[in-house]
Scaffold this motif. Structure first.
Motif, short mmCIF file in Angstrom:
data_model
loop_
_atom_site.label_atom_id
_atom_site.label_comp_id
_atom_site.label_asym_id
_atom_site.label_seq_id
_atom_site.Cartn_x
_atom_site.Cartn_y
_atom_site.Cartn_z
N LEU A 1 0.80 -1.21 0.00
CA LEU A 1 0.00 0.00 0.00
C LEU A 1 0.84 1.27 0.00
O LEU A 1 0.30 2.38 -0.02
CB LEU A 1 -0.94 0.00 1.20
CG LEU A 1 -1.98 -1.14 1.23
CD1 LEU A 1 -2.83 -1.06 2.49
CD2 LEU A 1 -2.86 -1.10 -0.01
N GLY A 2 2.16 1.13 0.07
CA GLY A 2 3.05 2.28 -0.07
C GLY A 2 3.43 2.96 1.23
O GLY A 2 3.92 4.09 1.21
N TYR A 3 3.26 2.27 2.38
CA TYR A 3 3.59 2.88 3.66
C TYR A 3 4.91 2.32 4.19
O TYR A 3 4.99 1.14 4.56
CB TYR A 3 2.48 2.61 4.67
CG TYR A 3 1.14 3.19 4.27
CD1 TYR A 3 0.95 4.56 4.18
CD2 TYR A 3 0.06 2.36 3.98
CE1 TYR A 3 -0.28 5.10 3.81
CE2 TYR A 3 -1.17 2.88 3.61
CZ TYR A 3 -1.33 4.25 3.52
OH TYR A 3 -2.55 4.77 3.15
N ASP A 4 5.93 3.15 4.22
CA ASP A 4 7.22 2.73 4.78
C ASP A 4 7.16 2.67 6.30
O ASP A 4 7.76 1.78 6.92
CB ASP A 4 8.32 3.70 4.35
CG ASP A 4 8.61 3.62 2.86
OD1 ASP A 4 8.44 2.53 2.28
OD2 ASP A 4 8.97 4.65 2.28
N ARG A 5 6.47 3.64 6.92
CA ARG A 5 6.36 3.68 8.37
C ARG A 5 4.90 3.83 8.74
O ARG A 5 4.11 4.45 8.03
CB ARG A 5 7.19 4.82 8.96
CG ARG A 5 8.66 4.80 8.52
CD ARG A 5 9.55 5.51 9.50
NE ARG A 5 9.72 4.74 10.73
CZ ARG A 5 10.31 5.19 11.83
NH1 ARG A 5 10.75 6.44 11.87
NH2 ARG A 5 10.46 4.44 12.90
N PRO B 1 10.77 -3.00 13.92
CA PRO B 1 10.98 -1.79 14.72
C PRO B 1 11.41 -0.58 13.90
O PRO B 1 11.24 0.56 14.35
CB PRO B 1 12.08 -2.21 15.71
CG PRO B 1 12.81 -3.31 15.00
CD PRO B 1 11.76 -4.06 14.25
N ASP B 2 11.96 -0.82 12.72
CA ASP B 2 12.37 0.31 11.87
C ASP B 2 11.19 0.89 11.09
O ASP B 2 11.32 1.96 10.50
CB ASP B 2 13.46 -0.13 10.89
CG ASP B 2 14.75 -0.50 11.59
OD1 ASP B 2 14.99 0.01 12.70
OD2 ASP B 2 15.51 -1.32 11.03
N ARG B 3 10.07 0.19 11.11
CA ARG B 3 8.90 0.65 10.34
C ARG B 3 7.75 1.07 11.24
O ARG B 3 7.00 1.99 10.90
CB ARG B 3 8.43 -0.46 9.39
CG ARG B 3 9.47 -0.88 8.36
CD ARG B 3 8.88 -1.83 7.35
NE ARG B 3 7.82 -1.17 6.58
CZ ARG B 3 6.95 -1.81 5.82
NH1 ARG B 3 6.98 -3.14 5.75
NH2 ARG B 3 6.03 -1.15 5.15
#
Length: 391
Positions: free
Chosen positions: A173-177, A198-200
Motif C-alpha cells: 500500500l506504499g507505507y514505509d512507516r 521496529p524500523d517501520r
C-alpha cells in the motif's frame, strides 16, 4: 520469471437469496436443548435470550441492509503469502498535517467488523468534532481464516506470521512507516509488528497485554503483578474452556458450529456479553442487529472453524517469543470491562510503555462498544509520532 507484484483489487460482497433462505430454514428448524429453570447465563448462553435472538434472526434481521452498510467501506483483496487477504483501506479526509497510516488488528470472535464504527472517526476527525490534524489512513485486514480472507488449507498461521503479512500489506500500500493497534489476538499481532518491524512501526497501541507469561522468580514481581498473574490463571480456569477447545480440538466443535446457526450464535453471543462492559445485559453494548451482523459474517463465510484453529497455532509459539520485550513506544488503554486488566508495573516490565490510560467505559470490544472513546485514545497516543513517520 519473477512473480508479479501483489495488486489490491476492489472487493464487493454479494450474498445470494438462496444462502439467506437456507440460513432462515436452519434457524426455524433449530432443535433446542433443555435448560434448568432459572439457569440464566450461569451455565453458558441463556436459552431464553438465545430463542429471542434466533427468532429475530430468522424473521426480522435485514442482512442486505447491513451488508450494504459494510459495502460502503473501501474494501479490497490482495494475494499475500499465497492467500487472498481482505482489508479495508480508508484514506484520511481533509488532513491538516502529516498523515499517519495505522493498521488495526482484530481478534476473536470478530473480523474487520470490530472497527467498522471507528474507521470514519479516525479518517475524518474534523467531521466528527475533533482536530483534523489527527486524521489517519486506516488499514483493517481480516486475518487469514476470518471474515472475507482466505482460510489456510495447511497449518493455521500464528500471530507472528500474520504480523509478517501485515508488514507486507503495508509495503504493497506504499507505507514505509506506520502505527499498529489492536486488541485480543490483534494485540498479539500488533506486538509482533513492533518486535519484528521496529524500523517501520513508529508506535504500538493495545487494549490488553494478553495472557501473562513470566518464567522468572515470582518474588521479583510487585504485589499488583502477582495478583494479575494469579487473576489471569483464575480467569482461565473459570472462563477459559472455549480457549482450551480452540487450542486442542477445534475441528470437533467446528462441525456443530458450522452446521447450526443457533449453535454458532450461542458460542459467540455468550462472549459478547461476558467480555463487554454491559453489566450483564448484552444489548447495552450491542443491538440485535449489531450482534447478528458479526455472527452472520461468520455464518456466510464458514470461518468459525478456521478462526478457532489460530488458537492452536498461537499455543505453539515458543516461550522465548512470548517473553520478548517490546522496545518501540507502546501505549495501553485499559478499559474497565475487559477480561484481565494488567497493572502499570507489568506493562513497564514487558514493553517500553510511554502511556497508559483507564477510560471510564468499555470492555474487550472497546472499538465497537465505545468508538468515540477508542478513537480519542488512538488520536492522543499517536499524536507525537506523526512527524516521526513523516520524517
Amino acid at each position: 520469471m519473477p512473480d508479479a507484484e501483489p495488486r489490491p483489487e476492489p472487493f464487493i460482497q454479494e450474498t445470494s437469496p438462496e444462502a439467506l433462505e437456507d440460513l432462515r430454514a436452519r434457524l426455524r428448524a433449530t432443535r433446542w436443548p433443555d435448560s434448568p429453570e432459572d439457569a440464566g447465563w450461569s451455565l453458558g448462553t441463556d436459552l431464553g435470550y438465545l430463542r429471542e435472538l434466533v427468532a429475530y434472526w430468522a424473521e426480522d434481521f435485514d442482512w442486505p441492509t447491513q451488508e450494504a452498510a459494510l459495502a460502503a467501506l473501501p474494501r479490497f483483496r490482495v494475494r499475500l503469502g499465497g492467500l487472498g487477504i481482505h482489508f479495508v483501506h480508508a484514506r484520511a479526509v481533509a488532513p491538516a498535517g502529516p498523515v499517519l497510516a495505522l493498521v488495526l488488528s482484530h481478534g476473536w470472535p470478530d473480523s474487520f467488523w470490530r472497527y467498522s464504527k471507528v474507521i470514519p472517526l479516525l479518517t475524518d476527525p474534523g467531521g466528527h468534532g475533533a482536530d483534523p490534524a489527527d486524521a489517519f489512513d486506516v488499514v483493517v485486514p481480516d486475518m487469514p481464516g476470518y471474515g472475507y480472507s482466505d482460510r489456510p488449507l495447511g497449518p493455521p498461521l500464528d500471530s507472528i506470521a500474520v504480523a509478517g503479512l501485515w508488514a507486507e500489506l503495508m509495503t504493497v500500500l506504499g507505507y514505509d512507516r506506520f502505527g499498529a493497534a489492536g486488541g485480543d489476538i490483534g494485540s498479539h499481532v500488533s506486538r509482533y509488528l513492533g518486535l519484528d518491524q521496529p524500523d517501520r512501526v513508529v508506535a504500538v497501541h493495545r487494549t490488553d497485554a494478553g495472557v501473562p507469561v513470566f518464567g522468572g522468580d515470582r518474588a521479583e514481581l510487585t504485589p499488583e503483578e502477582r495478583a494479575y498473574v494469579e487473576g489471569a490463571a483464575a480467569w482461565g480456569a473459570a472462563e477459559g474452556a472455549y480457549g482450551a477447545i480452540h487450542r486442542t480440538k477445534p475441528q470437533t466443535a467446528a462441525v456443530g458450529l458450522n452446521d447450526s446457526p443457533a449453535g454458532l450464535a450461542a458460542w459467540i453471543v455468550e462472549k459478547l456479553r461476558a467480555w463487554s462492559d454491559c453489566g450483564g445485559d448484552v444489548e447495552r453494548s450491542f443491538t440485535k442487529d449489531e450482534i447478528l451482523t458479526g455472527i452472520t459474517l461468520y455464518w456466510l463465510t464458514g470461518t468459525i472453524g478456521s478462526s478457532m484453529r489460530m488458537y492452536r497455532a498461537n499455543a505453539a509459539i515458543p516461550h522465548a517469543q512470548l517473553a520478548r520485550r517490546v522496545e518501540v513506544p507502546s501505549g495501553f488503554s485499559v478499559f474497565p470491562g475487559d477480561l484481565v486488566r494488567p497493572p502499570r508495573a507489568w506493562l513497564e516490565r514487558t514493553t517500553n510503555m510511554v502511556r497508559m490510560t483507564e477510560p471510564a467505559r468499555g470492555g474487550h470490544f472497546a472499538a465497537f462498544e465505545e468508538p468515540e472513546l477508542y478513537a480519542e485514545e488512538l488520536r492522543a497516543f499517536f499524536r507525537p509520532y506523526r512527524t516521526v513517520a513523516a520524517g
